[in-house]
Design a protein around this motif. Structure first.
Motif, PDB file in Angstrom:
ATOM      1  N   TRP A 296      -3.168  -2.804   1.529  1.00 46.21           N
ATOM      2  CA  TRP A 296      -3.386  -4.253   1.605  1.00 46.21           C
ATOM      3  C   TRP A 296      -2.479  -4.889   2.663  1.00 46.21           C
ATOM      4  O   TRP A 296      -2.893  -5.813   3.368  1.00 46.21           O
ATOM      5  N   HIS A 297      -1.275  -4.373   2.785  1.00 47.56           N
ATOM      6  CA  HIS A 297      -0.337  -4.941   3.754  1.00 47.56           C
ATOM      7  C   HIS A 297      -0.834  -4.748   5.187  1.00 47.56           C
ATOM      8  O   HIS A 297      -0.607  -5.603   6.050  1.00 47.56           O
ATOM      9  N   ARG A 308      -0.860 -11.955  -2.133  1.00 47.30           N
ATOM     10  CA  ARG A 308      -1.101 -12.136  -3.570  1.00 47.30           C
ATOM     11  C   ARG A 308      -1.578 -10.841  -4.209  1.00 47.30           C
ATOM     12  O   ARG A 308      -1.197 -10.512  -5.341  1.00 47.30           O
ATOM     13  N   ARG A 309      -2.427 -10.095  -3.487  1.00 44.89           N
ATOM     14  CA  ARG A 309      -2.881  -8.799  -3.994  1.00 44.89           C
ATOM     15  C   ARG A 309      -1.682  -7.869  -4.216  1.00 44.89           C
ATOM     16  O   ARG A 309      -1.590  -7.171  -5.228  1.00 44.89           O
ATOM     17  N   PHE A 314       2.191  -5.142  -7.759  1.00 45.58           N
ATOM     18  CA  PHE A 314       3.569  -4.861  -8.163  1.00 45.58           C
ATOM     19  C   PHE A 314       3.800  -5.271  -9.608  1.00 45.58           C
ATOM     20  O   PHE A 314       4.454  -4.543 -10.378  1.00 45.58           O
ATOM     21  N   ASP A 315       3.261  -6.416  -9.999  1.00 45.85           N
ATOM     22  CA  ASP A 315       3.388  -6.843 -11.395  1.00 45.85           C
ATOM     23  C   ASP A 315       2.702  -5.840 -12.328  1.00 45.85           C
ATOM     24  O   ASP A 315       3.220  -5.524 -13.409  1.00 45.85           O
ATOM     25  N   LEU A 316       1.530  -5.340 -11.916  1.00 43.52           N
ATOM     26  CA  LEU A 316       0.823  -4.347 -12.723  1.00 43.52           C
ATOM     27  C   LEU A 316       1.623  -3.052 -12.813  1.00 43.52           C
ATOM     28  O   LEU A 316       1.657  -2.396 -13.867  1.00 43.52           O
ATOM     29  N   ALA A 334       7.740   1.054  -3.003  1.00 46.51           N
ATOM     30  CA  ALA A 334       7.033  -0.100  -3.565  1.00 46.51           C
ATOM     31  C   ALA A 334       7.829  -1.378  -3.371  1.00 46.51           C
ATOM     32  O   ALA A 334       7.272  -2.433  -3.011  1.00 46.51           O
ATOM     33  N   ILE A 335       9.123  -1.305  -3.608  1.00 46.83           N
ATOM     34  CA  ILE A 335       9.978  -2.479  -3.423  1.00 46.83           C
ATOM     35  C   ILE A 335       9.895  -2.962  -1.977  1.00 46.83           C
ATOM     36  O   ILE A 335       9.736  -4.159  -1.700  1.00 46.83           O
ATOM     37  N   ASN A 336       9.973  -2.035  -1.043  1.00 43.07           N
ATOM     38  CA  ASN A 336       9.942  -2.413   0.373  1.00 43.07           C
ATOM     39  C   ASN A 336       8.599  -3.001   0.768  1.00 43.07           C
ATOM     40  O   ASN A 336       8.530  -3.909   1.598  1.00 43.07           O
ATOM     41  N   THR A 337       7.524  -2.470   0.188  1.00 46.92           N
ATOM     42  CA  THR A 337       6.197  -2.991   0.547  1.00 46.92           C
ATOM     43  C   THR A 337       6.016  -4.420   0.062  1.00 46.92           C
ATOM     44  O   THR A 337       5.507  -5.273   0.804  1.00 46.92           O
ATOM     45  N   VAL A 338       6.415  -4.702  -1.158  1.00 49.34           N
ATOM     46  CA  VAL A 338       6.243  -6.063  -1.662  1.00 49.34           C
ATOM     47  C   VAL A 338       7.186  -7.030  -0.939  1.00 49.34           C
ATOM     48  O   VAL A 338       6.808  -8.173  -0.623  1.00 49.34           O
TER      49      VAL A 338
END
Length: 812
Positions: A296-297, A308-309, A314-316, A334-338
């Motif tokens: 998505w990024h 938002r996606r 990340f919340d999921l 994951a942390i870096n991507t968000v």
């Protein structure tokens, strides 16, 4: 007993013990790992000889041939540097290794189909199809070699052969989930998303048919129906490879297609009906989430929608982990991507909210998930901090830098002792780190920020000196004495130096004089790096332009810009120093070749037309002569305009004339082919501003004539006058036209304002200057109101201000 000395010490065939025969498998695996297939073949030959000699314990099995396959396939994975040496040592040509492995597989399949005895190439005997038929590991060994051999190629034959080999394995029931995943990994690497998803669907179809007992799948291979009924369910790696394939495909709808695969995967994992008797439920892991987030990024979706996606994913991911899915524990990827999604194009009113989110995720990742931030993580937090302009941004940025340096070099913060410590290379501050910290300082209002920025650069250089070579430990409190540099150690680049220069340029008014001299010294330092061969630190046009900006902001008289207690004796004004630097840029540009890479000529340190001094105090003299190999670029429009501004703000005599000379040099440079120096409205306005602020009565008439000629030159270059042009010329009328020539002044004011209104350039600045330049009667005639009635811009006809770009006030 298995000596390979040519048979001199081998016992006669048929006499090896049972233990020696059993040892053969381990010996074969060891030689296979050493990429010695010919040795493995000789061992297989020896076991066949034992069988022929009547040794009932000697029997070749699939495991033996798998070792042979592995030995040949390992030769196909040799690097280009080691191929010749290994091939010479073992008598193996790596180019033929894959063909030999495929030949062995063909023979294994053939004997497995026919049964009985037969040959397996070069006289290697197999005395039983059931004992030597290929299994899943056999196919996987060859599949892996085929996949690896196709790397770097286009639609290669190796990849097509791999797909055919998988179909052969399916037909024999000699397939497992790794077989599919090996082929999927190569399709993923190539971005072959359609083929990867098709393979996943085929895998799912076969699995569901086997689960339901459907005979349709057996009908595809009627002679081996029973063998085909092997239950091979997709695992988490299968889905991850398909999602990664879409991520790398470059398709416009890649993110949505990857999301559809994930949604199906996640629904199956959470469905109460997904549990079967033959397989366990597989659930998304951390790689699943961060691969889809990365897709998505990189997607072409709108920035806000994609962000938002990613936040939802990340919340999921967090919910899945907190619900008991330990494999979905958020990781650093994951942390870096968000964080990267949150900080993309961050700015404006949303910057503060983004920073709050970034800090929240950063704190949770460390405190709740145990994720150790890496360099990218820290840099993204710094990026958000820089965009938000938090009042405490400087201290927060410095705290982050201290934390990174402390992890990268724990001995720096150690109190002492004899314990050995290893540096954490995952979070070494890089050029972006130091550049961003200095940028945050530059945007702040902290006192002496230039000096603080210099200390940050000093920390960067100190860290590079203190970091030991990779893989070495250092006792606490010990310094690095090794002469070998650590490639991970940060080194100042042009971007870091430019950030420091910009910090000097943004110094407070009372610090601008010393700041300009520090900026000149920094530029000399960059040139020294270029002389030493450090290409990364070579100054570029931005470097020179920032120093020019520092000098232009000093203002002052003949020695303007000096700090408290400094004397003007023997020093040139900032405007003259800016002109000297511009002269040097022009000279090096004329003596160089193509614009992209220009080398300073042997005359760089010579006295130029502007009188560059050879003293170190002047900032660009003696040290420049040694910079014969430094790369520079020719001045651009910003360079010339900044020097014009330097004269406009100075108390230099005849500054209008000096400003016009620089403008004419700009015109001449453009005429010689320097497209970057194309004259624009900013340059002409700067020259007009120099005329408007001419204070000497003896120079006013000359300044007025220079202003008129500047406007004519502007028209020649087809440059559209803007509101600043008209406002500045109205100021010129009020300041330079004598009071006893009021008739000419008012006539000119009518013409200027008429053209300004016709071109839709009436701004607040124009109205301010009109009030100074026009008589009350003329003002009322033009505006329809008296001067004291306070006519606002909004009350004027909209067509008068239709082309104004922002509200510009008069230059100060």
């Amino acid at each position: 007993a298995l000596s390979l000395d040519g048979g001199r010490s081998l016992p006669p065939p048929g006499s090896l013990s049972r233990e020696s025969i059993r040892t053969a498998s381990a010996v074969m695996r060891a030689w296979a790992r050493r990429r010695s297939p010919l040795v493995v073949e000789r061992l297989i030959l020896r076991i066949n000889e034992e069988r022929a000699g009547g040794n009932r314990h000697a029997r070749l099995r699939t495991a033996h041939y798998n070792s042979l396959l592995e030995a040949w396939c390992r030769c196909t994975a040799l690097s280009a540097e080691s191929k010749s040496s290994v091939g010479e040592r073992n008598g193996v040509e790596p180019g033929a290794a894959l063909r030999r492995a495929a030949q062995i597989m063909d023979e294994m399949e053939s004997r497995g189909d026919e049964g009985g005895d037969g040959d397996i190439g070069d006289g290697i005997n197999d005395d039983g199809a059931s004992a030597a038929a290929p299994n899943a590991r056999s196919y996987n060994i060859l599949l892996k070699a085929l996949v690896k051999s196709s790397e770097g190629e286009g639609e290669s034959g190796s990849l097509r052969i791999a797909e055919e080999l998988l179909r052969r394995a399916q037909s024999r029931g000699a397939v497992n989930v790794r077989s599919y995943n090996l082929l999927l990994s190569e399709l993923s690497r190539r971005g072959e998303a359609e083929r990867a998803e098709a393979l996943l669907r085929d895998m799912q179809r076969r699995f569901l048919s086997a689960e339901s007992g459907d005979d349709a799948i057996h009908d595809e291979f009627p002679t081996r129906g029973a063998a085909v009924a092997v239950v091979v369910a997709p695992d988490v790696n299968t889905y991850n490879q398909v999602i990664a394939a879409w991520s790398k495909s470059g398709a416009r709808d890649a993110a949505r297609r990857a999301q559809a695969v994930f949604d199906e995967f996640f629904a199956n994992a959470t469905s109460t009906n997904s549990t079967t008797t033959t397989s366990k439920v597989v659930r998304p892991d951390a790689e699943t989430f961060h691969t889809l987030m990365g897709c998505w990024h990189r997607s072409g979706e709108g920035g806000t929608a994609a962000r938002r996606r990613i936040e939802d994913l990340f919340d999921l991911m967090v919910d899945s982990y907190e619900s008991g899915n330990a494999d979905a524990k958020p990781d650093v990827a994951a942390i870096n991507t968000v964080l990267s999604a949150l900080t993309r194009n961050v700015g404006g009113g949303s910057a503060d909210a983004v920073l709050e989110k970034v800090r929240h995720i950063f704190d949770r990742s460390n405190n709740e998930y145990g994720v150790r931030p890496d360099t990218l993580t820290y840099n993204l937090v710094l990026k958000a901090t820089a965009a938000a302009r938090d009042p405490d941004a400087v201290e927060q940025a410095m705290d982050i830098l201290y934390e990174m340096e402390g992890r990268a070099l724990p001995s720096r913060n150690a109190a002492g002792g004899d314990d050995a410590v290893e540096d954490d290379t995952s979070c070494v501050p890089d050029a972006f780190t130091y550049t961003t910290v200095i940028d945050i300082l530059s945007k702040s209002d902290v006192p002496r920020k230039g000096r603080r920025a210099e200390s940050v650069l000093g920390r960067m250089e100190a860290l590079a000196r203190e970091m030991p070579p990779p893989g070495r430990y250092r006792a606490r409190g010990a310094s690095s004495s090794s002469s070998s540099a650590n490639p991970l150690a940060p080194a100042p680049t042009a971007q870091v130096y430019n950030a420091l220069l910009n910090c000097w340029a943004s110094s407070s008014p009372r610090e601008r004089g010393p700041a300009a001299r520090r900026a000149e010294a920094t530029l000399k330092r960059m040139e020294a790096c270029a002389v030493a061969g450090n290409d990364d630190a070579r100054p570029n046009v931005r470097s020179y332009n920032t120093v020019l900006k520092c000098l232009s902001r000093c203002g002052g008289g003949g020695g303007g810009g000096n700090g408290p207690g400094e004397t003007n004796r023997g020093r040139r004004s900032p405007a003259r120093r800016a002109l000297a630097l511009l002269d040097r840029m022009e000279r090096t540009g004329r003596s160089a070749g193509p614009p992209e890479r220009r080398r300073l000529g042997s005359d760089v340190g010579a006295e130029g037309a502007s009188g560059i001094s050879g003293s170190a105090e002047e900032g660009h003299g003696g040290g420049v002569a040694a910079a014969a190999a430094a790369v520079v670029v020719v001045p651009d429009a910003y360079s010339y305009t900044t020097v014009i501004h330097a004269f406009a703000r100075s108390a230099e005599p005849n500054k209008a004339l000096q400003a016009q000379k620089v403008l004419l040099r700009m015109v001449e440079s453009y005429g010689r082919g320097n497209d970057a120096a194309r004259p624009n409205a900013y340059a002409f306005n700067a020259c007009l501003n120099a005329c408007a602020f001419t204070s000497s009565p003896r120079e006013r008439m000359d300044a007025f004539l220079i202003a008129v000629s500047t406007v004519l030159l502007l028209q020649k270059f087809d440059v559209q006058p803007d509101s600043t042009t008209y406002g500045t010329f109205l100021r010129i009328c009020s300041r330079l036209i004598p009071a006893d020539d009021d008739l000419r002044r008012q006539s000119l004011v009518r013409v200027i304002f008429g053209r300004c209104a016709a071109e839709g350039q009436v701004s607040d600045m124009v109205m301010e200057q009109l009030a100074f330049a026009a008589d009350p009667d003329v003002y009322e005639e033009l505006i329809g109101r008296r001067v004291g009635e306070g006519a606002r811009l909004e009350q004027l006809p909209s067509e008068w201000r239709r082309n104004v770009k922002g509200r510009r006030r008069a230059p100060r």
